[in-house]
Write an enzyme that holds these catalytic residues in place. Structure first.
Site, mmCIF file in Angstrom:
data_model
loop_
_atom_site.group_PDB
_atom_site.id
_atom_site.type_symbol
_atom_site.label_atom_id
_atom_site.label_comp_id
_atom_site.label_asym_id
_atom_site.label_seq_id
_atom_site.Cartn_x
_atom_site.Cartn_y
_atom_site.Cartn_z
ATOM 1 N N GLU A 24 -5.566 -9.424 21.182
ATOM 2 C CA GLU A 24 -6.228 -8.661 21.874
ATOM 3 C C GLU A 24 -7.243 -8.008 21.073
ATOM 4 O OE1 GLU A 24 -6.923 -4.894 22.773
ATOM 5 O OE2 GLU A 24 -6.559 -5.673 20.677
ATOM 6 N N GLU A 25 -7.032 -8.005 19.125
ATOM 7 C CA GLU A 25 -8.749 -7.643 18.676
ATOM 8 C C GLU A 25 -9.651 -9.088 18.559
ATOM 9 O OE1 GLU A 25 -8.754 -4.712 17.908
ATOM 10 O OE2 GLU A 25 -6.893 -3.992 16.958
ATOM 11 N N ASP A 80 -2.428 -9.489 15.924
ATOM 12 C CA ASP A 80 -3.036 -9.541 14.980
ATOM 13 C C ASP A 80 -4.071 -8.555 14.861
ATOM 14 O OD1 ASP A 80 -3.919 -9.584 17.792
ATOM 15 O OD2 ASP A 80 -5.871 -10.121 17.806
ATOM 16 N N HIS A 107 -9.432 0.435 13.218
ATOM 17 C CA HIS A 107 -10.305 -0.396 13.252
ATOM 18 C C HIS A 107 -11.102 0.250 11.926
ATOM 19 C CE1 HIS A 107 -10.500 -2.545 17.737
ATOM 20 N NE2 HIS A 107 -9.323 -1.764 16.848
ATOM 21 N N HIS A 150 0.406 -6.103 20.038
ATOM 22 C CA HIS A 150 -0.127 -7.302 19.388
ATOM 23 C C HIS A 150 0.010 -7.328 17.922
ATOM 24 C CE1 HIS A 150 -3.676 -5.155 18.012
ATOM 25 N NE2 HIS A 150 -3.444 -4.468 19.205
ATOM 26 N N ASP A 192 -2.604 0.007 14.272
ATOM 27 C CA ASP A 192 -3.207 -1.143 15.511
ATOM 28 C C ASP A 192 -2.657 -2.487 15.116
ATOM 29 O OD1 ASP A 192 -4.655 -2.210 17.803
ATOM 30 O OD2 ASP A 192 -6.174 -1.230 17.037
#
Length: 454
Positions: A159-160, A97, A425, A95, A128
């Site tokens: 996805e996030e 995003d 994150h 992903h 990520d």
């Protein structure tokens, strides 16, 4: 189509080395795009990120490339490299995003200005999951745009945010996304030189709990004592979520254990950033607590900031409570158990309302058996110089179950592009560059082994 001859492993390794500098450069370019789809202010940046990924897919020899989106959803990229005759098709997922930064001033270097320090590339999305995007594209470049199997590149854009429109995307584009094998590069390895095949993921539920005690704020001096405040009642309620050892006290939740080796506690504490003297919660091995047991966290409280507080008793207060679920748990049952526990433990006759949050993520387990997994283990062991381990991860990736349901005949592999120091994150997210190279080689060798099987 003429039969494609396999590339010797040594030549494939050399081809991977040749493409890595360009892959890193393109990764840095992607990191510079703040594709935070969860923030409406960055919607155009997310579209720009999708355009950049689509251009990279074209440059990597894709026969078709398109940007798709469900109603109200983020842009995703779908590209195809047709399968040679008799060969399987592999979906390569990642992903583009990224998470919000958590405060730019907290970062050692600006989050969207990729910076190398001590062999790691720092930046939001560096691990990520833009590293996952570039892992796939680097493999396709190493094959000169003609991989030995069919490839469908699927790069999601939300996805996030919990992949809210993924089901609609998979339904609308089912035929073009159908594959025999699905490789999801969105997990992590236990060490930079130890590859992992992720075989279990925890689920996730959340509720908002609101406690009320008064019709309106009242003076804390005039009424305080016999009259309590809602924030104190809420704090006492939240404190019942754990016992004295830090175990989750919500009754009836599933948990299990494994014989996997436990991570070194000192290293684990350092990777997490625990302060001196702070205890780890719960009992059992650290690995089991992270991957195979429930966990509860209070993510936010609605209450006056300290600087804005005054001498009044608060009439109401509320909190967001999140709970990770062990594999084997039923998410809706667990969410109700959490709500029942909070309702039963509000003190002093305070009124309570518990509202379940949407976006429930079921825990998920994979069976790592069969020829596809055998090929993956062999490829990863060659690339990393160490045997691949099967591991769970404490995070929740709900779309994996969605893929398994939508394509029941496909074998799903969850691979890693991060390590314990990647800080996904978090502040100062980073990618270990040497591990990135190993990951590209592992995936290239895996496709080669699949083609040998035919």
């Amino acid at each position: 189509m003429a039969e494609q001859q396999p590339i010797p492993s040594a030549a494939l390794s050399a081809a991977v080395e040749d493409v890595l500098p360009g892959a890193r450069s393109d990764l840095e370019a992607l990191v510079r795009i703040p594709s935070i789809w969860a923030d409406p202010a960055h919607a155009e940046d997310t579209r720009r990120s999708a355009d950049a990924v689509a251009a990279l897919a074209r440059d990597a020899g894709a026969a078709t490339v398109e940007i798709v989106a469900a109603d109200g959803g983020a842009p995703a990229v779908v590209a195809h490299w047709p399968a040679p005759e008799g060969m399987p098709t592999v979906m390569l997922y990642a992903h583009h995003d990224v998470q919000p930064t958590g405060g730019d001033d907290e970062w050692t270097s600006p989050p969207f200005e990729p910076t190398e320090r001590e062999g790691r590339l720092y930046g939001r999305g560096a691990a990520d999951d833009k590293a996952g995007v570039m892992t796939h594209l680097a493999v396709l470049r190493a094959y000169g745009g003609t991989p030995p199997v069919g490839v469908t590149l699927f790069i999601e854009g939300e996805e996030e945010s919990g992949s809210p429109t993924l089901s609609a995307l998979l339904a609308e584009h089912h035929a073009k996304l159908s594959a025999d094998v699905i490789v999801i590069a969105d997990a992590a390895n236990p060490a930079v030189d130890v590859p992992a095949l992720t075989t279990s993921l925890r689920g996730l539920v959340a509720v908002v709990v609101e406690v009320s005690m008064l019709e309106r704020p009242v003076h804390s001096g005039v009424y305080g004592g016999p009259v309590g405040d809602a924030l104190t009642a809420l704090c006492r309620t939240l404190a019942t979520l754990h016992d004295d050892k830090g175990e989750v006290a919500v009754p009836g939740l599933a948990r299990s254990s494994s014989d996997a080796p436990d991570p070194d506690e000192a290293t684990y504490r350092s990777d997490v950033g625990l302060l001196d003297g702070v205890e780890l919660l719960g009992t059992g091995s650290v690995g089991d607590r992270v991957n195979l047991a429930p966990a509860v966290a209070v993510l936010g409280i609605d209450a006056p900031a300290v600087a804005e507080s005054s001498n009044v008793l608060l009439p109401r207060a509320r909190a967001m409570v999140s709970m990770r679920l062990a594999p084997g748990e039923d998410a809706l049952r667990a969410q109700q158990a959490l709500a029942d526990h909070l309702t039963a433990n509000v003190p002093w006759g305070a009124h309570v309302t518990v509202t379940p949050e949407s976006g429930v993520a079921e825990p998920f387990s994979l069976s790592a058996t069969g020829a596809v997994y055998d090929h993956a283990r062999a490829a990863f062991a060659t690339a990393y110089g160490n045997t691949a381990v099967e591991t769970g991860i404490g995070g929740s990736i709900p779309f994996i179950a969605e893929f398994a349901r939508t394509f029941p005949g496909a074998t799903v592999l969850v691979t890693g592009v991060g390590d314990p120091a990647s800080r996904w994150h978090g502040i100062d997210e980073s990618l270990h560059l040497q591990m990135f190279g190993r990951g590209v080689l592992a995936e290239a060798l895996f496709l080669q082994r699949l083609s040998a099987q035919g």
